[in-house]
Design an enzyme around this catalytic site. Structure first.
Site, PDB file in Angstrom:
ATOM      1  N   ASP A 270       0.847  -1.192   0.000  1.00  0.00           N
ATOM      2  CA  ASP A 270       0.000   0.000   0.000  1.00  0.00           C
ATOM      3  C   ASP A 270       0.891   1.255   0.000  1.00  0.00           C
ATOM      4  O   ASP A 270       1.804   1.371   0.825  1.00  0.00           O
ATOM      5  CB  ASP A 270      -0.856  -0.044   1.285  1.00  0.00           C
ATOM      6  CG  ASP A 270      -1.975   0.970   1.275  1.00  0.00           C
ATOM      7  OD1 ASP A 270      -2.448   1.341   0.184  1.00  0.00           O
ATOM      8  OD2 ASP A 270      -2.390   1.386   2.378  1.00  0.00           O
ATOM      9  N   HIS A 271       0.655   2.160  -0.937  1.00  0.00           N
ATOM     10  CA  HIS A 271       1.380   3.443  -0.996  1.00  0.00           C
ATOM     11  C   HIS A 271       2.904   3.289  -1.040  1.00  0.00           C
ATOM     12  O   HIS A 271       3.619   3.917  -0.252  1.00  0.00           O
ATOM     13  CB  HIS A 271       1.002   4.348   0.183  1.00  0.00           C
ATOM     14  CG  HIS A 271      -0.437   4.779   0.155  1.00  0.00           C
ATOM     15  ND1 HIS A 271      -0.901   5.747  -0.706  1.00  0.00           N
ATOM     16  CD2 HIS A 271      -1.498   4.352   0.879  1.00  0.00           C
ATOM     17  CE1 HIS A 271      -2.209   5.903  -0.509  1.00  0.00           C
ATOM     18  NE2 HIS A 271      -2.595   5.058   0.432  1.00  0.00           N
TER      19      HIS A 271
ATOM     20  N   ASP B  80       2.826   4.897  -5.400  1.00  0.00           N
ATOM     21  CA  ASP B  80       2.115   6.148  -5.157  1.00  0.00           C
ATOM     22  C   ASP B  80       3.010   7.322  -5.540  1.00  0.00           C
ATOM     23  O   ASP B  80       3.809   7.812  -4.742  1.00  0.00           O
ATOM     24  CB  ASP B  80       1.703   6.237  -3.684  1.00  0.00           C
ATOM     25  CG  ASP B  80       0.913   7.505  -3.396  1.00  0.00           C
ATOM     26  OD1 ASP B  80       0.781   8.354  -4.321  1.00  0.00           O
ATOM     27  OD2 ASP B  80       0.428   7.664  -2.261  1.00  0.00           O
TER      28      ASP B  80
ATOM     29  N   GLY C 110      -8.960   5.810   1.575  1.00  0.00           N
ATOM     30  CA  GLY C 110      -9.592   6.617   2.632  1.00  0.00           C
ATOM     31  C   GLY C 110     -11.072   6.331   2.745  1.00  0.00           C
ATOM     32  O   GLY C 110     -11.885   7.225   2.927  1.00  0.00           O
ATOM     33  N   ALA C 111     -11.441   5.046   2.641  1.00  0.00           N
ATOM     34  CA  ALA C 111     -12.864   4.692   2.541  1.00  0.00           C
ATOM     35  C   ALA C 111     -13.473   4.226   3.864  1.00  0.00           C
ATOM     36  O   ALA C 111     -14.539   3.620   3.872  1.00  0.00           O
ATOM     37  CB  ALA C 111     -13.044   3.634   1.454  1.00  0.00           C
TER      38      ALA C 111
ATOM     39  N   ASP D 251      -8.727   0.754   6.555  1.00  0.00           N
ATOM     40  CA  ASP D 251      -7.779   0.501   7.636  1.00  0.00           C
ATOM     41  C   ASP D 251      -8.326   1.082   8.943  1.00  0.00           C
ATOM     42  O   ASP D 251      -8.488   0.393   9.945  1.00  0.00           O
ATOM     43  CB  ASP D 251      -6.421   1.144   7.262  1.00  0.00           C
ATOM     44  CG  ASP D 251      -5.322   0.811   8.249  1.00  0.00           C
ATOM     45  OD1 ASP D 251      -5.608   0.233   9.311  1.00  0.00           O
ATOM     46  OD2 ASP D 251      -4.148   1.135   7.983  1.00  0.00           O
ATOM     47  N   THR D 252      -8.665   2.381   8.905  1.00  0.00           N
ATOM     48  CA  THR D 252      -9.081   3.088  10.123  1.00  0.00           C
ATOM     49  C   THR D 252     -10.244   2.399  10.838  1.00  0.00           C
ATOM     50  O   THR D 252     -10.251   2.309  12.070  1.00  0.00           O
ATOM     51  CB  THR D 252      -9.454   4.546   9.766  1.00  0.00           C
ATOM     52  OG1 THR D 252      -8.266   5.177   9.250  1.00  0.00           O
ATOM     53  CG2 THR D 252      -9.947   5.314  10.971  1.00  0.00           C
TER      54      THR D 252
HETATM   55  P1  13P Z   1      -8.808   4.726   5.857  1.00  0.00           P
HETATM   56  O1  13P Z   1      -7.851   5.519   6.692  1.00  0.00           O
HETATM   57  O2  13P Z   1     -10.038   5.547   5.526  1.00  0.00           O
HETATM   58  O3  13P Z   1      -9.158   3.422   6.454  1.00  0.00           O
HETATM   59  O4  13P Z   1      -8.083   4.452   4.454  1.00  0.00           O
HETATM   60  C1  13P Z   1      -7.136   3.418   4.347  1.00  0.00           C
HETATM   61  C2  13P Z   1      -6.397   3.480   3.051  1.00  0.00           C
HETATM   62  O5  13P Z   1      -6.728   4.187   2.121  1.00  0.00           O
HETATM   63  C3  13P Z   1      -5.241   2.594   2.913  1.00  0.00           C
HETATM   64  O6  13P Z   1      -4.592   2.767   1.691  1.00  0.00           O
HETATM   65  O1  G3H Z   2      -2.945   4.548   3.636  1.00  0.00           O
HETATM   66  C1  G3H Z   2      -2.870   4.615   4.842  1.00  0.00           C
HETATM   67  C2  G3H Z   2      -3.019   3.407   5.686  1.00  0.00           C
HETATM   68  O2  G3H Z   2      -4.054   3.562   6.612  1.00  0.00           O
HETATM   69  C3  G3H Z   2      -1.711   3.031   6.324  1.00  0.00           C
HETATM   70  O3  G3H Z   2      -1.375   3.860   7.385  1.00  0.00           O
HETATM   71  O4  G3H Z   2       1.081   4.296   7.190  1.00  0.00           O
HETATM   72  O5  G3H Z   2      -0.105   4.416   9.408  1.00  0.00           O
HETATM   73  O6  G3H Z   2       0.273   2.214   8.300  1.00  0.00           O
HETATM   74  P1  G3H Z   2       0.059   3.694   8.101  1.00  0.00           P
HETATM   75 ZN    ZN Z   3      -4.538   4.795   1.033  1.00  0.00          ZN
END
Ligand code: 13P
Ligand code: G3H
Ligand code: ZN
Length: 309
Positions: A84-85, A106, A214-215, A258-259
């Site tokens: 991720d990213h 990213d 960010g969903a 994630d959140t």
């Molecule tokens: P949230 O912070 O909204 O859960 O988004 C997670 C995310 O986009 C991980 O790439």
């Molecule tokens: O894209 C963001 C994710 O929630 C990951 O967050 O870098 O704190 O692990 P993090």
């Molecule tokens: Zn993200």
């Protein structure tokens, strides 16, 4: 066995539902996600951020852990392991070499041409190794970034640029900015997503699976439970679930969460420890925390993403 995400995304695109990317941060969390997805018979993408990778002793360790868990748990649904990213080519390469089946480069912080060049470099390496690539165009900014509403929408993805970007990079899926942001503070007033922009992007590149970062919805019940048991998360607000559902109708095929899992876990640990002050065996509170994540994952898959068993 881990699979690459191509097939699940194509099916989601054609079926107008969202494949979940649930980020993982430790073993209990991963087990909860895998258990729920197996129960739901849902494919899943396990997302690992750079920070989460470091926290879990490196990407190689994560890949070995996930591989072993999928095997030992007898998981039969398709599971993709996704960076991720990823911030640069090297980190993507490390994940591709280390057993990940999908990576995100990213390049959204770079200028358009630089983002294209970087994404192309990752696509060439990844495709040569059977790995799929997600890229990002546009910037995700939330209320935490302290920018005005106008300045925020200026960072949204430009539809014509999205079409050119996909054409020139050969990327497999594209993360777009239409108003979501990471974390628990996404909006100050009314939540707003630019659905017109999303529809226009989808119209120009209908074959490309679009990704919504960010969903998380930041469900008030979980924020309240954190706060009730000593937390301090005032004013948190996410994307209403009906907006996520709508987005999957307009070309969003992958939804990143994630959140909401962090909140579910933390609320449960806070509650458990407050109600059981004498317990100090971590398994006592991590077990219920794992169950809280499992319930949240099931809820997302059935009630939000439109998945039918
Ligand atoms: P949230 O912070 O909204 O859960 O988004 C997670 C995310 O986009 C991980 O790439
Ligand atoms: O894209 C963001 C994710 O929630 C990951 O967050 O870098 O704190 O692990 P993090
Ligand atoms: Zn993200």
């Amino acid at each position: 066995m881990l699979v690459n995400a191509t097939e699940m995304l194509i099916k989601a695109r054609d079926g107008h539902y969202g494949v979940p990317q649930f980020n993982i941060n430790n073993l209990e969390w991963t087990k909860a996600v895998l258990t729920a997805c197996e129960e739901m018979k849902s494919p899943v993408i396990l997302g690992v951020s750079e920070g989460a990778g470091k926290y879990m002793t490196g990407f190689k360790t994560v890949a070995a852990m996930v591989d072993a868990m999928v095997d030992s748990m007898g998981i039969t649904v398709p599971v993709a392991l996704h960076l991720d990213h990823g911030g640069d080519f090297e980190i993507c390469k490390a994940c591709i070499d280390g057993g990940f089946t999908s990576v995100m480069i990213d390049g959204s912080k770079h200028e358009f041409e630089e983002n294209i060049a970087l994404t192309k470099q990752v696509v060439e390496y990844a495709h040569a190794h059977g790995v799929v690539v997600e890229a990002e165009l546009g910037k995700l900014a939330g209320v935490e970034d302290n920018i005005s509403v106008d300045a925020r929408s200026a960072t949204f993805t430009d539809p014509a640029e999205a079409a050119e970007f996909v054409e020139r990079t050969g990327v497999d899926s594209l993360a777009i900015a239409i108003g979501t942001s990471h974390g628990a503070y996404k909006f100050k007033g009314e939540p707003y997503l630019d659905f017109e922009r999303l529809q226009e992007i989808h119209r120009l590149i209908p074959d490309t699976p679009l990704v919504l970062h960010g969903a998380s919805t930041v469900l008030p019940e979980f924020v309240a439970r954190c706060n009730e048991y000593g937390g301090q998360i005032p004013g948190a607000q996410g994307v209403p679930e009906e907006m996520i559902r709508a987005a999957t109708k307009y070309g969003i095929c992958k939804v990143n969460i994630d959140t909401d899992l962090r909140l579910a876990m933390t609320a449960e640990i806070r509650r458990y420890l407050t109600e059981h002050p004498a317990d100090f065996d971590p398994r006592k509170y991590l077990g219920p925390a794992r169950d809280a994540i499992r319930r949240m994952v099931s809820h997302k898959i059935t009630d939000v993403l439109g998945w039918k068993k």
